[in-house]
Design a protein around this motif. Structure first.
Motif, short mmCIF file in Angstrom:
data_model
loop_
_atom_site.label_atom_id
_atom_site.label_comp_id
_atom_site.label_asym_id
_atom_site.label_seq_id
_atom_site.Cartn_x
_atom_site.Cartn_y
_atom_site.Cartn_z
N LEU A 35 38.33 0.60 66.59
CA LEU A 35 38.41 0.15 65.19
C LEU A 35 39.54 0.88 64.46
O LEU A 35 39.60 2.12 64.46
CB LEU A 35 37.13 0.50 64.46
CG LEU A 35 35.95 -0.46 64.51
CD1 LEU A 35 34.81 0.13 63.68
CD2 LEU A 35 36.32 -1.84 63.99
N GLY A 36 40.40 0.12 63.81
CA GLY A 36 41.49 0.72 63.03
C GLY A 36 40.97 1.20 61.69
O GLY A 36 41.19 0.55 60.66
N LEU A 87 37.25 5.17 66.92
CA LEU A 87 37.83 5.04 65.58
C LEU A 87 39.24 5.63 65.60
O LEU A 87 39.44 6.73 66.10
CB LEU A 87 36.99 5.79 64.54
CG LEU A 87 35.53 5.36 64.37
CD1 LEU A 87 34.86 6.26 63.33
CD2 LEU A 87 35.44 3.90 63.94
N ASP A 88 40.20 4.90 65.04
CA ASP A 88 41.55 5.44 64.84
C ASP A 88 41.64 6.05 63.44
O ASP A 88 41.21 5.41 62.46
CB ASP A 88 42.59 4.29 64.84
CG ASP A 88 42.93 3.80 66.23
OD1 ASP A 88 42.34 4.28 67.19
OD2 ASP A 88 43.81 2.92 66.31
N VAL A 107 46.70 14.42 74.01
CA VAL A 107 47.20 15.01 72.76
C VAL A 107 46.61 14.34 71.51
O VAL A 107 46.31 15.02 70.52
CB VAL A 107 48.75 15.01 72.75
CG1 VAL A 107 49.34 13.64 72.98
CG2 VAL A 107 49.32 15.59 71.49
N SER A 108 46.38 13.02 71.55
CA SER A 108 45.89 12.31 70.36
C SER A 108 44.49 11.74 70.52
O SER A 108 44.03 11.01 69.64
CB SER A 108 46.83 11.13 70.03
OG SER A 108 48.13 11.57 69.87
N ASN A 109 43.82 12.02 71.63
CA ASN A 109 42.56 11.33 71.91
C ASN A 109 41.47 12.30 72.32
O ASN A 109 41.67 13.15 73.18
CB ASN A 109 42.78 10.30 73.03
CG ASN A 109 43.56 9.11 72.53
OD1 ASN A 109 43.01 8.20 71.93
ND2 ASN A 109 44.88 9.15 72.74
#
Ligand code: SF4
Length: 374
Positions: free
Chosen positions: A119-120, A158-159, A238-240
């Motif tokens: 989900l953005g 979730l982003d 790195v981002s997750n």
């Protein structure tokens, strides 16, 4: 060998203020033309070896496709590509805008086999969402999560975006608290970057806002590591970050250098040596396939040295890290002293501080060259 399939759905209802992706802004999605084009491309390339392990509908905004079109794509793609007869189901992810998660869409996606939704969300502050030009209100995020669960989709990512300009006074701690309160299985955290020719770039040029502040970016990234770890999440890239057992199998394939096939405008494919990418503009992509031509814009075959450097970069990005012998000793030792990496069992892994300066670590490796492997 397993296969990983990426399907790019290029349509969005408007362009977000920071976005430079290859998208087609449409009020009404041309679903029939899109399906015809993508399925035609899939038929041309479906003789790739191996069984299908993941399908990822990314965008753009895949949730803008009518739900029956998503169902037809899943059905046709799983028919064209070989699906394993194992108990381990194919991971099918759909990126969705919270606005599009209605009861009927969620039921239809679940019925079609979608078992993971990304989900953005981006923020739980309506002021910030408006600044980003997002089309959803903050309250829709929680509604969307509950609706997905009721429809049987529990694997929800979730982003969120961090490192926003200071004048927005975005409360990052509050946003993380609200995200965690929804009990997602996975979070993707992206730092805001200013891409040329985006609305954000123009606002900064005329002084209407400021470029993101490096200190704020670092503080928020490091805070997220502490906050998420306290809640049982582990960063595996790195981002997750995910709860145990909920890494994205699809994205992990990219980060471990495995082959993948991309369908749709701008989609990339990789066979382990050669990377090719499709025409980025929707109309050019559609016309090429309608005329019976290939949709591939270009391709590059990586040299041994490029593959080695790419392997180092991907290794540093992930919590898997790298075997120590793959790095020049001069930088490995210094990086440990600086606190950018740790070494355990002959593997070197980035710390959160190291991930913050990932690009400069990789640049250093590129300058030094890589050691010869035995
Ligand atoms: S929804 Fe995603 S792809 Fe579409 S404009 Fe916004 S950031 Fe870009």
């Amino acid at each position: 060998m397993t296969q990983h399939l990426y399907v790019h759905v290029p349509f969005c209802v408007r362009r977000c203020s920071y976005c430079d992706f290859s998208i087609a802004v449409r009020k009404h999605v041309p679903a029939r033309e899109y399906l015809d084009a993508v399925l035609q491309e899939a038929r041309r390339g479906s003789n790739v070896p191996g069984e299908l392990e993941t399908i990822y509908f990314g965008g753009g905004t895949p949730s803008l496709l009518p739900a029956p079109a998503v169902g037809r794509l899943v059905q046709e793609l799983t028919h064209l590509f070989r699906v394993p007869h194992s108990a381990f189901p194919v991971e099918i992810t759909l990126e969705a805008n919270p606005e599009d998660v209605t009861e009927s869409n969620a039921r239809a996606w679940s019925g079609a086999g979608v078992n993971r939704v990304s989900l953005g969300a981006q923020s739980f502050d309506d002021r910030v969402l408006a600044w980003m030009h997002r089309s959803h209100a903050a309250a829709r995020i929680g509604d969307a999560v509950r609706t997905l669960r009721t429809a049987g989709i529990d694997n929800i990512s979730l982003d969120l975006i961090f490192g926003l300009p200071g004048e927005l006074q975005r409360d990052w701690a509050r946003d993380l608290d609200l995200a965690l309160a929804l009990r997602p299985t996975h979070l993707s955290l992206y730092g805001l970057t200013v891409e040329p020719r985006t609305p954000l770039d123009r606002w900064i040029s005329r002084g209407a806002t400021h470029a993101p502040d490096e200190a704020r970016y670092a503080d928020e990234y490091l805070y997220a590591h502490r906050r998420l770890s306290a809640d049982g999440f582990a960063f595996y890239e790195v981002s997750n970050a995910s709860r145990n057992g909920f890494i994205s199998r699809h994205n992990s394939a990219y980060w471990s250098g495995r082959p993948y096939t991309g369908l749709g405008p701008a989609a990339h494919s990789f066979d382990g040596r050669t990377r090719r990418w499709n025409l980025p503009a929707w109309e050019a992509y559609r016309r090429a396939l309608a005329d019976g031509r290939s949709a591939v814009e270009s391709a590059e075959t990586l040299t041994g040295e490029q593959r080695e450097l790419e392997g180092l970069y991907l290794g540093l990005r992930t919590a898997e890290g790298l075997p120590l012998r793959r790095l020049p000793a001069s930088c490995g030792n210094r990086w440990v002293r600086e606190g950018w990496v740790t070494v355990t069992e002959d593997r070197l892994r980035c710390t959160p501080d190291g991930w913050l300066r990932l690009d400069s670590l990789v640049q250093e490796l590129t300058r030094l060259g890589t050691p010869q492997l035995p």
